[in-house]
Design a protein around this motif. Sequence first.
Motif, PDB file in Angstrom:
ATOM      1  N   PRO A  25       0.842  -1.211   0.000  1.00  0.00           N
ATOM      2  CA  PRO A  25       0.000   0.000   0.000  1.00  0.00           C
ATOM      3  C   PRO A  25       0.873   1.255   0.000  1.00  0.00           C
ATOM      4  O   PRO A  25       1.751   1.415   0.835  1.00  0.00           O
ATOM      5  CB  PRO A  25      -0.794  -0.133   1.304  1.00  0.00           C
ATOM      6  N   ALA A  26       0.650   2.096  -0.946  1.00  0.00           N
ATOM      7  CA  ALA A  26       1.421   3.335  -1.057  1.00  0.00           C
ATOM      8  C   ALA A  26       0.589   4.346  -1.819  1.00  0.00           C
ATOM      9  O   ALA A  26      -0.541   4.067  -2.248  1.00  0.00           O
ATOM     10  CB  ALA A  26       2.744   3.083  -1.774  1.00  0.00           C
ATOM     11  N   ALA A  27       1.143   5.524  -1.993  1.00  0.00           N
ATOM     12  CA  ALA A  27       0.453   6.546  -2.776  1.00  0.00           C
ATOM     13  C   ALA A  27       0.320   6.071  -4.223  1.00  0.00           C
ATOM     14  O   ALA A  27       0.994   5.139  -4.658  1.00  0.00           O
ATOM     15  CB  ALA A  27       1.229   7.860  -2.708  1.00  0.00           C
ATOM     16  N   SER A  28      -0.535   6.729  -4.972  1.00  0.00           N
ATOM     17  CA  SER A  28      -0.716   6.371  -6.374  1.00  0.00           C
ATOM     18  C   SER A  28       0.594   6.566  -7.140  1.00  0.00           C
ATOM     19  O   SER A  28       1.293   7.568  -6.960  1.00  0.00           O
ATOM     20  CB  SER A  28      -1.803   7.241  -7.002  1.00  0.00           C
ATOM     21  N   ALA A  29       0.917   5.588  -7.991  1.00  0.00           N
ATOM     22  CA  ALA A  29       2.133   5.685  -8.797  1.00  0.00           C
ATOM     23  C   ALA A  29       1.906   6.459 -10.082  1.00  0.00           C
ATOM     24  O   ALA A  29       2.856   6.722 -10.819  1.00  0.00           O
ATOM     25  CB  ALA A  29       2.645   4.284  -9.137  1.00  0.00           C
ATOM     26  N   THR A  30       0.661   6.838 -10.354  1.00  0.00           N
ATOM     27  CA  THR A  30       0.365   7.517 -11.615  1.00  0.00           C
ATOM     28  C   THR A  30      -0.244   8.899 -11.439  1.00  0.00           C
ATOM     29  O   THR A  30      -0.205   9.707 -12.366  1.00  0.00           O
ATOM     30  CB  THR A  30      -0.597   6.660 -12.459  1.00  0.00           C
ATOM     31  N   ALA A  31      -0.794   9.187 -10.278  1.00  0.00           N
ATOM     32  CA  ALA A  31      -1.451  10.481 -10.063  1.00  0.00           C
ATOM     33  C   ALA A  31      -0.477  11.483  -9.453  1.00  0.00           C
ATOM     34  O   ALA A  31       0.371  11.133  -8.632  1.00  0.00           O
ATOM     35  CB  ALA A  31      -2.659  10.318  -9.150  1.00  0.00           C
ATOM     36  N   ALA A  32      -0.596  12.745  -9.865  1.00  0.00           N
ATOM     37  CA  ALA A  32       0.262  13.797  -9.316  1.00  0.00           C
ATOM     38  C   ALA A  32      -0.050  14.005  -7.840  1.00  0.00           C
ATOM     39  O   ALA A  32      -1.213  14.035  -7.431  1.00  0.00           O
ATOM     40  CB  ALA A  32       0.058  15.093 -10.087  1.00  0.00           C
ATOM     41  N   ALA A  33       1.023  14.142  -7.044  1.00  0.00           N
ATOM     42  CA  ALA A  33       0.858  14.334  -5.612  1.00  0.00           C
ATOM     43  C   ALA A  33       1.253  15.741  -5.175  1.00  0.00           C
ATOM     44  O   ALA A  33       0.819  16.213  -4.128  1.00  0.00           O
ATOM     45  CB  ALA A  33       1.695  13.318  -4.840  1.00  0.00           C
ATOM     46  N   ALA A  34       2.096  16.399  -5.962  1.00  0.00           N
ATOM     47  CA  ALA A  34       2.577  17.748  -5.618  1.00  0.00           C
ATOM     48  C   ALA A  34       3.222  18.325  -6.877  1.00  0.00           C
ATOM     49  O   ALA A  34       3.039  17.805  -7.980  1.00  0.00           O
ATOM     50  CB  ALA A  34       3.553  17.690  -4.454  1.00  0.00           C
ATOM     51  N   GLY A  35       3.994  19.388  -6.724  1.00  0.00           N
ATOM     52  CA  GLY A  35       4.687  19.969  -7.853  1.00  0.00           C
ATOM     53  C   GLY A  35       5.832  19.090  -8.326  1.00  0.00           C
ATOM     54  O   GLY A  35       6.296  18.205  -7.609  1.00  0.00           O
ATOM     55  N   PRO A  36       6.314  19.328  -9.544  1.00  0.00           N
ATOM     56  CA  PRO A  36       7.410  18.513 -10.083  1.00  0.00           C
ATOM     57  C   PRO A  36       8.688  18.662  -9.268  1.00  0.00           C
ATOM     58  O   PRO A  36       9.027  19.742  -8.781  1.00  0.00           O
ATOM     59  CB  PRO A  36       7.594  19.062 -11.496  1.00  0.00           C
ATOM     60  N   PHE A  37       9.397  17.566  -9.122  1.00  0.00           N
ATOM     61  CA  PHE A  37      10.735  17.516  -8.506  1.00  0.00           C
ATOM     62  C   PHE A  37      10.786  18.176  -7.122  1.00  0.00           C
ATOM     63  O   PHE A  37      11.724  18.896  -6.800  1.00  0.00           O
ATOM     64  CB  PHE A  37      11.772  18.154  -9.435  1.00  0.00           C
TER      65      PHE A  37
END
Length: 272
Positions: free
Chosen positions: A26-38
Amino acid sequence: MSPARWFAVAPAVVVVLIALIGPDIPAASATAAAAGPFQPADPARPLGTDVLGRDVLARVLAGGRTLVLQAGAATLIGSAVGLAVGVWAGTTSRTSLAGVVMRLVDAVAAIPAIIVLLLLAAGFPGNDLVVMGVIAAVSIPFSVRVLRERAAALAATDYARDAAARGESRWRRVRDDILPGLTPTALTEAGVRFVAATQLAATAGFLGLGAGAPAANWGRLVRENSTGMMSNPAPVIVPAVLLVVLAVGVTVALDRAAETRVGGLGPAGAAP
């Protein structure tokens, strides 16, 4: 295996476990944006974010299974075919036919692996099985060449000649006189093939072959995020380190296994 050897192999075992069970953790989505780039690492995202703001840890966990399975399956197939053809070519009495087969093997080996990978995988976009098949196919000629030379040397030994003179069947001579002495070479060669297969699988991901974006792949992570090294190096460094540890660890494990099988005997040359 001694504690020191376990210690040498343990990192690769950890990497394999991360690759195989990572997508199920279980972890955050590997495909959806979570925050700003880098974005750099923070408590919510221990490895920060990638070029599209996706959680790097989630993508690392999701990106290794296909690559490891491709490399492992390609190594098994390539080594099995290489062993069968190599032993046949090194022990057969049909030397003319064996010579023709070896020239065909050399011709295939002369084609750069990356070209074969690009041509065939690009013809079947998004197909991970095709990538695995290509990796196996390009590894076979080198396995055949190495194992054929070793099998021929073993077939020329006095004990193998004595077995032939006694009228023992070819299968029994291969089983009793060739394969035990060939095992260390086959294991070591499999380690080299696995390293090459891992590199090719990562290269395929780097080039965008196999399953396409947004699917995670350790090789693709390096390509996608190379432009943000100065802001957040984790998306590039972490998968690269995992690949190196995997290749080195598996090679060490197979080398250790080969050492205990020299001549089909124990390390000191005594029967186990």
